[in-house]
Design an enzyme around this catalytic site. Sequence first.
Site, mmCIF file in Angstrom:
data_model
loop_
_atom_site.group_PDB
_atom_site.id
_atom_site.type_symbol
_atom_site.label_atom_id
_atom_site.label_comp_id
_atom_site.label_asym_id
_atom_site.label_seq_id
_atom_site.Cartn_x
_atom_site.Cartn_y
_atom_site.Cartn_z
ATOM 1 N N HIS A 160 -58.099 24.821 -12.544
ATOM 2 C CA HIS A 160 -56.738 23.869 -12.637
ATOM 3 C C HIS A 160 -57.532 23.905 -14.374
ATOM 4 O O HIS A 160 -56.843 24.721 -15.667
ATOM 5 C CB HIS A 160 -56.291 23.011 -12.660
ATOM 6 C CG HIS A 160 -54.777 23.554 -11.624
ATOM 7 N ND1 HIS A 160 -54.932 23.457 -10.445
ATOM 8 C CD2 HIS A 160 -53.742 22.886 -11.576
ATOM 9 C CE1 HIS A 160 -54.304 23.598 -9.619
ATOM 10 N NE2 HIS A 160 -53.058 23.646 -10.750
ATOM 11 N N HIS A 207 -58.897 15.470 -8.550
ATOM 12 C CA HIS A 207 -60.502 15.566 -8.949
ATOM 13 C C HIS A 207 -61.040 14.587 -9.759
ATOM 14 O O HIS A 207 -60.588 13.479 -10.283
ATOM 15 C CB HIS A 207 -60.028 16.774 -10.320
ATOM 16 C CG HIS A 207 -59.759 17.929 -9.462
ATOM 17 N ND1 HIS A 207 -61.135 18.705 -9.099
ATOM 18 C CD2 HIS A 207 -58.297 18.964 -9.717
ATOM 19 C CE1 HIS A 207 -60.483 20.129 -8.343
ATOM 20 N NE2 HIS A 207 -59.473 20.141 -8.510
#
Length: 391
Positions: A160, A207
């Site tokens: 991302h 993350h």
Amino acid sequence: MARLLGTLRSSQPVARFQRCCGLFPAGEEGGGGGDPAEGARDRGACNGAGALRRPAANGVRSGRGPQGCAQKYIVKNYFYYYLFKFSAALGEEIFYITFLPFTYWNIDHSVSRRMIIIWSIVMYIGQVSKDILKWPRPLSPPVVKLEMRTDAEYGMPSTHAMAATAISFSFLIATVNQYKYPFELGLVAAFVFSTLVCLSRLYTGMHTVLDVIGGALISAVLLVLLYPAWDMIDHLLLTSPFCPLLSIVVPLVLCYNYPKLDYYSPTRGDTTTILGAGAGATVGFWLNNQYAAPAYTSENFQLGFPLITSKIVVVVLARFFVGIFVVLLTRQLMKSVVLGMLGYRYKFPIGDLEARRRLEVEVPYKFITYSSVGFSATVIVPLLHQLLGLM
């Protein structure tokens, strides 16, 4: 340095960021005065607890991860919740399938070509890196995980973050010398866009800080390395007689030789989707340059954006909605046709999820479907725009 990297790779900074933004595990609804790290010691930590949101009593939301790890959480600041959920969507398929075609149909062919090529290269490198490095995602607890599907993947680097950095800054670089707008404004917009997407990966618990920083830095390095060759790559894509063949063969070889894992991960399917869309779009670029006059010549927009009028807004929106309808129709039609043919060939029912995950099924299914989407967006939709007088 090693200690700093260890801290950035740990789950505690992610948990603290979530608490600062008003996101708590259900057990900390009182505000959670203790260190988030204590949750991992008090309860069994789970690495596969993507949270699937569903309303529950007293405002408590709950989710269940693919590994069977149940988790409930409480949102105390809905501004951050919806901001980061929206920002996370800017790195998903829904954004790619709308923004990239919109750029091609309404802004500039050359800008769109560069973004699509950069996006394909960056995402392939990011996806493969995940399955080579095999770094786990943040632990839950102490982290609250708001997504389930991507939790089956490894964490480093954040794709991302890579995609957001690549798309926003490649758009800036491709347009800054072609359009009249303040460079500072474009720089701020690119920075804000990429930062929001990066922070959303921390907020959703997908993350670590190091994953996000690593993803953004990898994209930045790739942009610096690829920028000098942009014009040459673009010229070859438009003029080389080998472009259509190489655009199909090379991505297919990469997809069939994707790194193997001990368990199924959606990364191979996502990579095939990206490379397939890029391959179909590249073939479309080549065909348009060879056999058709450019549908949207950049001369109309060079040296400055036109004055925005109600007529231009109507035309832009009409192009977009007609195009998206065709793209989504193509995707749905090709999914059904290709999956039906593969099911007949390999003798499995269409609803068999395990069969659809097999290499010989997943790669052609995803690649043919999304290469058709890319081709439709760059060839079929512009032709339809011409027929409808939307030029």
